[in-house]
Design a protein around this motif. Structure first.
Motif, PDB file in Angstrom:
ATOM      1  N   VAL A 410       0.857  -1.184   0.000  1.00 18.76           N
ATOM      2  CA  VAL A 410       0.000   0.000   0.000  1.00 18.76           C
ATOM      3  C   VAL A 410       0.892   1.233   0.000  1.00 18.76           C
ATOM      4  CG1 VAL A 410      -1.719   1.326   1.274  1.00 18.76           C
ATOM      5  CG2 VAL A 410      -1.891  -1.173   1.184  1.00 18.76           C
ATOM      6  N   THR A 411       0.666   2.110  -0.952  1.00 19.19           N
ATOM      7  CA  THR A 411       1.442   3.335  -1.092  1.00 19.19           C
ATOM      8  C   THR A 411       0.496   4.531  -1.156  1.00 19.19           C
ATOM      9  OG1 THR A 411       1.365   3.274  -3.501  1.00 19.19           O
ATOM     10  CG2 THR A 411       3.183   2.080  -2.417  1.00 19.19           C
ATOM     11  N   PRO A 412       1.001   5.749  -0.955  1.00 18.67           N
ATOM     12  CA  PRO A 412       0.142   6.929  -1.117  1.00 18.67           C
ATOM     13  C   PRO A 412      -0.469   7.015  -2.511  1.00 18.67           C
ATOM     14  CG  PRO A 412       2.149   7.531   0.034  1.00 18.67           C
ATOM     15  CD  PRO A 412       2.330   6.110  -0.439  1.00 18.67           C
ATOM     16  N   GLU A 413       0.256   6.554  -3.531  1.00 24.00           N
ATOM     17  CA  GLU A 413      -0.249   6.596  -4.895  1.00 24.00           C
ATOM     18  C   GLU A 413      -1.456   5.663  -5.049  1.00 24.00           C
ATOM     19  OE1 GLU A 413       3.682   8.169  -4.628  1.00 24.00           O
ATOM     20  OE2 GLU A 413       2.977   6.159  -4.080  1.00 24.00           O
ATOM     21  N   LEU A 414      -1.398   4.500  -4.398  1.00 19.71           N
ATOM     22  CA  LEU A 414      -2.528   3.576  -4.440  1.00 19.71           C
ATOM     23  C   LEU A 414      -3.731   4.174  -3.726  1.00 19.71           C
ATOM     24  CD1 LEU A 414      -3.127   0.452  -5.232  1.00 19.71           C
ATOM     25  CD2 LEU A 414      -3.045   0.144  -2.752  1.00 19.71           C
ATOM     26  N   MET A 415      -3.497   4.811  -2.582  1.00 16.85           N
ATOM     27  CA  MET A 415      -4.584   5.460  -1.845  1.00 16.85           C
ATOM     28  C   MET A 415      -5.220   6.554  -2.684  1.00 16.85           C
ATOM     29  SD  MET A 415      -2.662   5.655   1.870  1.00 16.85           S
ATOM     30  CE  MET A 415      -4.048   6.217   2.852  1.00 16.85           C
ATOM     31  N   GLU A 416      -4.389   7.294  -3.390  1.00 17.57           N
ATOM     32  CA  GLU A 416      -4.905   8.371  -4.239  1.00 17.57           C
ATOM     33  C   GLU A 416      -5.727   7.816  -5.393  1.00 17.57           C
ATOM     34  OE1 GLU A 416      -5.458  12.379  -5.524  1.00 17.57           O
ATOM     35  OE2 GLU A 416      -5.014  11.376  -3.618  1.00 17.57           O
ATOM     36  N   ALA A 417      -5.292   6.691  -5.942  1.00 16.33           N
ATOM     37  CA  ALA A 417      -6.043   6.069  -7.038  1.00 16.33           C
ATOM     38  C   ALA A 417      -7.416   5.619  -6.556  1.00 16.33           C
ATOM     39  CB  ALA A 417      -5.261   4.884  -7.600  1.00 16.33           C
ATOM     40  N   LEU A 418      -7.492   5.067  -5.349  1.00 17.59           N
ATOM     41  CA  LEU A 418      -8.786   4.671  -4.790  1.00 17.59           C
ATOM     42  C   LEU A 418      -9.663   5.886  -4.550  1.00 17.59           C
ATOM     43  CD1 LEU A 418     -10.782   2.661  -3.598  1.00 17.59           C
ATOM     44  CD2 LEU A 418      -9.511   2.809  -1.436  1.00 17.59           C
ATOM     45  N   ARG A 419      -9.051   6.957  -4.048  1.00 19.41           N
ATOM     46  CA  ARG A 419      -9.828   8.177  -3.799  1.00 19.41           C
ATOM     47  C   ARG A 419     -10.465   8.680  -5.083  1.00 19.41           C
ATOM     48  NH1 ARG A 419      -9.824  13.195  -4.755  1.00 19.41           N
ATOM     49  NH2 ARG A 419      -7.807  13.214  -5.791  1.00 19.41           N
ATOM     50  N   LYS A 420      -9.691   8.732  -6.158  1.00 22.04           N
ATOM     51  CA  LYS A 420     -10.215   9.258  -7.411  1.00 22.04           C
ATOM     52  C   LYS A 420     -11.276   8.323  -8.004  1.00 22.04           C
ATOM     53  CE  LYS A 420      -6.334  12.171  -8.746  1.00 22.04           C
ATOM     54  NZ  LYS A 420      -5.289  12.468  -9.757  1.00 22.04           N
ATOM     55  N   ARG A 421     -11.084   7.008  -7.830  1.00 19.77           N
ATOM     56  CA  ARG A 421     -12.093   6.085  -8.349  1.00 19.77           C
ATOM     57  C   ARG A 421     -13.401   6.224  -7.581  1.00 19.77           C
ATOM     58  NH1 ARG A 421     -11.932  -0.493  -8.056  1.00 19.77           N
ATOM     59  NH2 ARG A 421     -12.733  -0.035  -5.969  1.00 19.77           N
ATOM     60  N   THR A 422     -13.291   6.488  -6.281  1.00 16.36           N
ATOM     61  CA  THR A 422     -14.478   6.566  -5.437  1.00 16.36           C
ATOM     62  C   THR A 422     -15.204   7.887  -5.588  1.00 16.36           C
ATOM     63  OG1 THR A 422     -13.433   5.078  -3.847  1.00 16.36           O
ATOM     64  CG2 THR A 422     -15.334   6.354  -3.073  1.00 16.36           C
ATOM     65  N   PHE A 423     -14.439   8.986  -5.600  1.00  9.90           N
ATOM     66  CA  PHE A 423     -15.058  10.307  -5.543  1.00  9.90           C
ATOM     67  C   PHE A 423     -15.021  11.054  -6.865  1.00  9.90           C
ATOM     68  CE2 PHE A 423     -13.951   9.253  -1.214  1.00  9.90           C
ATOM     69  CZ  PHE A 423     -15.104   9.587  -0.521  1.00  9.90           C
ATOM     70  N   GLY A 424     -14.089  10.719  -7.735  1.00  6.17           N
ATOM     71  CA  GLY A 424     -14.066  11.321  -9.062  1.00  6.17           C
ATOM     72  C   GLY A 424     -13.879  12.824  -9.047  1.00  6.17           C
ATOM     73  N   ASN A 425     -13.171  13.343  -8.079  1.00  8.82           N
ATOM     74  CA  ASN A 425     -12.917  14.786  -8.042  1.00  8.82           C
ATOM     75  C   ASN A 425     -11.547  15.032  -7.430  1.00  8.82           C
ATOM     76  OD1 ASN A 425     -13.133  14.802  -5.152  1.00  8.82           O
ATOM     77  ND2 ASN A 425     -15.346  14.835  -5.353  1.00  8.82           N
ATOM     78  N   GLU A 426     -11.233  16.292  -7.261  1.00 10.38           N
ATOM     79  CA  GLU A 426      -9.914  16.637  -6.731  1.00 10.38           C
ATOM     80  C   GLU A 426      -9.945  16.969  -5.244  1.00 10.38           C
ATOM     81  OE1 GLU A 426      -7.149  16.196  -8.434  1.00 10.38           O
ATOM     82  OE2 GLU A 426      -8.486  15.439  -9.994  1.00 10.38           O
ATOM     83  N   THR A 427     -11.082  16.696  -4.583  1.00 16.23           N
ATOM     84  CA  THR A 427     -11.168  16.971  -3.148  1.00 16.23           C
ATOM     85  C   THR A 427     -10.246  16.029  -2.385  1.00 16.23           C
ATOM     86  OG1 THR A 427     -13.458  17.642  -3.368  1.00 16.23           O
ATOM     87  CG2 THR A 427     -12.704  17.103  -1.155  1.00 16.23           C
ATOM     88  N   PRO A 428      -9.361  16.528  -1.509  1.00 17.84           N
ATOM     89  CA  PRO A 428      -8.443  15.649  -0.767  1.00 17.84           C
ATOM     90  C   PRO A 428      -9.171  14.897   0.334  1.00 17.84           C
ATOM     91  CG  PRO A 428      -8.144  17.908  -0.047  1.00 17.84           C
ATOM     92  CD  PRO A 428      -9.136  17.939  -1.186  1.00 17.84           C
TER      93      PRO A 428
END
Length: 442
Positions: A410-428
């Motif tokens: 698990v890396t920050p890049e993987l976490m970010e990929a999940l975030r974008k797949r889930t929320f589809g926006n640039e909100t952190p």
């Protein structure tokens, strides 16, 4: 470097319960005399001679940090800005790793005060707005110009970059105005809108509450408007049946314990406690039942050994709360039956729901597949920026995503990929500032 990450299991034995949130009434001094104040605060210049001193506050912070240094610490009152040592106490707590927020009525927030809080590491403030009608708000707060002062405080926060929430106490006075106040909060940049439901204690003991039917209507509205206000969380407080309605609307709702949101339901004595100005520890601000005084006992001792907290962590609920299929997700407000007749395990009389006799709906269980992916140190650091009550839910979803992707760590890049797949926006989404929705009001 990847390391194994172990977070607490939700269905924990009693000794593993940790406070997610600690509300600390630093003073009874206040420039207002609000009709509903659970602390009966007032007398702007005359603080109690029994208030914990600065050095005593430092010792209590040390004790709390031994139990959970990642908890949210809410410094409130009365009006906490009337304590000159507020920035010093806040700074000391942030150095221990706590997320510090301040609950205020907003009228004393100036540029100078806000910059003192920012310098001390305070993450945000909550400001009370109970009506957009000046006469109604000022009457409720018992000070002419109270709304004008709160609005000035909001603008000062915006001007200086301090995150803020808007809090409202639902009452017969403002029941019809709640949607308008919510719109106002969103337009002005609030990160969270919290609607508090009255517990008739303190100065509010004789106040008339809204009806259970009105509770149900308002809570349903709060669920229905979740997506209407991008960038602002909408939550109820002191109405844990909010979680039951959320599940009824959508069993996959991310704001219930069924999906791992450990901040759901009544947290009193399980993951939440309150400290009075004199150092008494109680299950929540609206349940003035002291389990001991922090001058005589350490926070860690009282938190771990209190019989009252033990009752609340393995509750033998009574009445319809005992029979309810949602008792594990909701559990009812424990402060209301205590305020009514002294029995904190009795049913919540302000819940309109009639149990249907089905199987208990349980919190999300921890998944053990024997091979959890290792976490990089950077990913752990990113996860730890979330409040403690969100970490288990996020951890499980990230690990599931890692397995689906065939990731070896698990890396920050993987976490970010999940975030974008889930929320589809640039909100952190992995930003602790978005998850301060538990701050008690002042």
């Amino acid at each position: 470097m990847a390391v194994e990450l172990n977070l607490p299991v939700f269905r924990a034995p009693q000794e593993d319960f940790k406070p997610f949130l600690i509300a600390w009434n630093l003073t009874k001094r206040c420039n207002l005399r609000c009709a509903h104040c659970y602390l009966s605060a007032g007398e702007r210049d005359a603080g109690s001679i029994d208030e914990l001193t600065t050095d005593e506050c430092y010792r209590v912070v040390d004790d709390m940090a031994r139990v959970n240094p990642a908890s949210i610490l809410v410094l409130t009152g009365g009006e906490p800005l009337l304590r000159r040592d507020l920035p010093q106490i806040a700074r000391y707590a942030t150095t221990k790793g706590m997320m510090v927020v301040v609950g205020t009525n907003g009228t004393l927030l100036t540029d100078e005060k806000i910059n003192e809080l920012l310098d001390a590491g305070v993450m945000g403030v909550s400001i009370s707005v109970d009506s957009l009608d000046h006469a109604n708000h000022d009457t409720f707060r018992r000070l002419p110009g109270a709304l004008k002062g709160a609005l000035s405080g909001i603008e000062a926060c915006r001007r200086n970059g301090l995150q803020f929430q808007i809090h409202t106490t639902a009452s017969s006075m403002n029941y019809d105005e709640i949607p308008a106040i919510m719109d106002f909060a969103h337009r002005h940049g609030a990160r969270v809108y919290n609607l508090f439901f009255l517990v008739c204690t303190g100065r509010g003991e004789e106040m008339s509450d809204i009806t259970p039917e009105q509770y149900e209507q308002v809570l349903g509205y709060l669920i229905d408007v979740q997506a209407k206000f991008p960038g602002m969380l909408v939550r109820s407080r002191c109405a844990p049946h909010f979680k039951r309605i959320a599940y009824e609307r959508n069993p996959e709702s991310p704001i219930t314990k069924a999906q791992g949101y450990e901040g759901g339901g009544c947290l009193a004595g399980t993951h939440y406690a309150r400290i009075t100005p004199e150092g008494d520890l109680t299950p929540c601000p609206f349940m003035p039942l002291s389990v001991g005084n922090l001058r005589q006992s350490g926070f860690d001792t009282l938190w771990n050994d209190s019989p009252v907290f033990a009752d609340l962590r393995a509750p033998q609920l009574k009445g319809k709360c005992a029979d309810c299929e949602y008792s594990e997700l909701c559990g009812g407000c424990r402060a209301r039956p205590y305020a009514s007749h002294g029995d904190y395990l009795d049913e919540d009389l302000w819940c309109h729901y009639t149990p249907k006799g089905g199987a208990k709906i349980l919190p999300m269980a921890e998944v053990f597949d024997g091979h959890p992916p290792p976490w990089s140190e950077a990913a752990i650091e990113r996860l730890n920026r979330l409040p403690f009550f969100l970490q288990k839910m996020v951890k499980q979803r990230v690990e599931k995503f890692a397995r689906e992707q065939g990731a070896t760590a698990v890396t920050p890049e993987l976490m970010e990929a999940l975030r974008k797949r889930t929320f589809g926006n640039e909100t952190p989404v992995f930003d602790a500032g978005r998850f301060q929705g538990l701050i008690p009001k002042s």
